[in-house]
Design an enzyme around this catalytic site. Structure first.
Site, short mmCIF file in Angstrom:
data_model
loop_
_atom_site.label_atom_id
_atom_site.label_comp_id
_atom_site.label_asym_id
_atom_site.label_seq_id
_atom_site.Cartn_x
_atom_site.Cartn_y
_atom_site.Cartn_z
N GLN A 102 27.25 45.04 43.82
CA GLN A 102 27.27 43.67 43.24
C GLN A 102 28.31 42.86 43.12
OE1 GLN A 102 24.36 44.36 39.47
NE2 GLN A 102 25.44 46.36 39.84
N ASP A 105 34.16 41.03 45.32
CA ASP A 105 35.79 41.19 45.23
C ASP A 105 36.40 41.69 46.74
OD1 ASP A 105 35.59 43.99 42.87
OD2 ASP A 105 35.21 43.80 45.21
N HIS A 120 25.49 40.24 45.86
CA HIS A 120 25.70 38.77 45.14
C HIS A 120 26.67 37.91 46.09
CE1 HIS A 120 24.45 41.14 41.01
NE2 HIS A 120 23.42 40.43 41.71
N CYS A 149 33.70 19.11 50.85
CA CYS A 149 33.79 19.38 52.40
C CYS A 149 34.05 17.94 53.03
CB CYS A 149 32.26 20.05 52.74
SG CYS A 149 31.96 20.03 54.44
N CYS A 151 32.15 16.70 54.81
CA CYS A 151 30.83 15.84 54.89
C CYS A 151 30.54 15.37 53.55
CB CYS A 151 29.79 16.68 55.17
SG CYS A 151 29.09 17.78 53.69
N THR A 189 28.24 50.26 36.80
CA THR A 189 27.24 49.06 36.36
C THR A 189 26.50 49.12 34.98
OG1 THR A 189 25.84 47.63 37.20
CG2 THR A 189 25.48 49.87 37.89
N SER A 190 26.46 48.42 34.30
CA SER A 190 25.79 48.24 33.01
C SER A 190 24.28 48.05 33.37
CB SER A 190 26.25 47.12 32.10
OG SER A 190 25.79 45.84 32.81
N1 APR Z 1 34.49 53.58 35.91
C1 APR Z 1 33.47 53.64 35.76
N2 APR Z 1 32.72 52.75 34.97
C2 APR Z 1 33.42 51.75 34.33
C3 APR Z 1 34.69 51.89 34.56
C4 APR Z 1 35.44 52.66 35.09
N3 APR Z 1 36.86 52.63 35.09
N4 APR Z 1 35.14 50.66 33.74
C5 APR Z 1 33.99 50.17 33.33
N5 APR Z 1 33.03 50.60 33.63
C6 APR Z 1 31.62 50.43 33.35
C7 APR Z 1 31.23 49.90 31.98
O1 APR Z 1 31.02 50.94 31.13
C8 APR Z 1 29.86 49.01 32.40
O2 APR Z 1 28.73 49.80 32.10
O3 APR Z 1 31.18 49.40 34.15
C9 APR Z 1 30.15 48.66 33.82
C10 APR Z 1 30.42 47.00 34.07
O4 APR Z 1 29.25 46.62 33.44
P1 APR Z 1 29.42 44.68 33.64
O5 APR Z 1 30.60 44.29 33.06
O6 APR Z 1 27.95 44.44 33.10
O7 APR Z 1 29.32 44.48 35.36
P2 APR Z 1 28.09 44.78 36.40
O8 APR Z 1 27.04 45.78 35.90
O9 APR Z 1 28.59 44.90 37.63
O10 APR Z 1 27.11 43.25 36.18
C11 APR Z 1 26.15 43.16 37.04
O11 APR Z 1 26.25 40.89 36.10
O12 APR Z 1 27.18 38.83 35.45
C12 APR Z 1 26.50 39.39 36.69
O13 APR Z 1 26.98 38.92 38.78
C13 APR Z 1 27.48 39.61 37.56
O14 APR Z 1 27.18 41.49 39.46
C14 APR Z 1 27.65 41.00 37.98
C15 APR Z 1 26.24 41.53 37.52
#
Ligand code: APR
Length: 245
Positions: A102, A105, A120, A149, A151, A189-190
């Site tokens: 997702q 970077d 994404h 751009c 254009c 990921t959350s």
């Molecule tokens: N190791 C493992 N997990 C971690 C660490 C770490 N060092 N640091 C943070 N986390 C976890 C947090 O606990 C959280 O559950 O990473 C997660 C980050 O969650 P978000 O900030 O919601 O990021 P993400 O899940 O990638 O968001 C999904 O939301 O806003 C959109 O497009 C954006 O791609 C993004 C999408």
């Protein structure tokens, strides 16, 4: 759910046929890129509906470019951390078929991972919204945003804003991999955002074991996760790879 440990994850990776990884912002936090949610998250400083929705970008590109410039600087300075390198090593060991990320970077690619599905998009690519031409970032002056751009069209980082669709090829490749794998690592990921958070469910529905690596439980943990490893992605993945060598 009891906590699992790298030794169990190593054994699952030894036994599985096709492993896939779904990564989120948490895997890049140790590379200096803030996550989106949580105490220091980007969305605690920028309202995503005002800064990360395609309509906000079209209505007020100068304002949105203020956040994009900050994100661009963080991404330029960021380097892969041990978690990115561990996943690249698992791919080289033929223990990981691919990564669905997702993140925008480019750190998985920078770590050497070859099969990276950019769910994404990628903030290192830029596109004109009018002629759809890809623009070389070396030709852009980021001190003069918004960027336009030749254009006359507005230039946008090639990332998926809220209100935009997932690139169809990436969407198809991601769900194909999720449905083909028998082990899915869900890392940092959350699971707060659709349709990315449908991927673990798709994997589970096709018989995959779900392993979650996170500092804390998420919306997935109770419903889909079979093994939860609490801790930092770099620590856990480095230990796991060391046990597989
Ligand atoms: N190791 C493992 N997990 C971690 C660490 C770490 N060092 N640091 C943070 N986390 C976890 C947090 O606990 C959280 O559950 O990473 C997660 C980050 O969650 P978000 O900030 O919601 O990021 P993400 O899940 O990638 O968001 C999904 O939301 O806003 C959109 O497009 C954006 O791609 C993004 C999408």
């Amino acid at each position: 759910m009891p906590n699992s440990h790298p030794a169990e994850l190593a054994e699952l990776l030894r036994r599985c046929q096709v492993a896939a990884a779904l990564t989120g912002a948490g895997i890049s936090v140790e590379s200096g890129i803030p996550s989106f949610r949580g105490v220091h998250g980007l969305w605690t400083r920028y309202n995503p509906m005002e800064y990360a929705h395609i309509q906000a970008f079209l209505d007020n590109p100068a304002k949105v470019w203020g956040m994009l410039r900050e994100l661009d600087e963080l991404i330029r300075q960021a380097r892969p951390n041990p978690a990115h390198h561990a996943l690249a090593t698992l791919e080289k060991m033929s223990k990981l078929k691919g990564i669905i990320t997702q993140n925008v970077d480019n750190l998985h690619q920078a770590a050497g991972s070859k099969n990276v599905i950019e769910f994404h998009g990628n903030a290192r690519r830029f596109v004109c919204l009018r002629c759809r031409r890809q623009i070389d970032p070396a030709t852009l002056d980021f001190s003069q945003t918004p960027l336009y751009c030749s254009c006359g069209g507005l230039i946008k980082p090639d990332i998926v804003f809220f209100g935009e669709e997932i690139p169809p090829a990436a969407n198809r490749a991601a769900f194909d991999l999720a449905e083909a794998c028998d082990l899915m690592l869900v890392i940092g990921t959350s699971a707060a955002v659709m349709p990315a958070n449908f991927l673990p469910k798709a994997a589970k529905n096709h018989g995959a074991v779900i392993v979650e690596i996170n500092l804390e439980p998420t919306e997935l943990t109770r419903r889909f996760t079979d093994y939860f490893l609490e801790g930092s992605a770099s620590q856990i993945l480095s230990e796991t790879v060391a046990l597989l060598k």
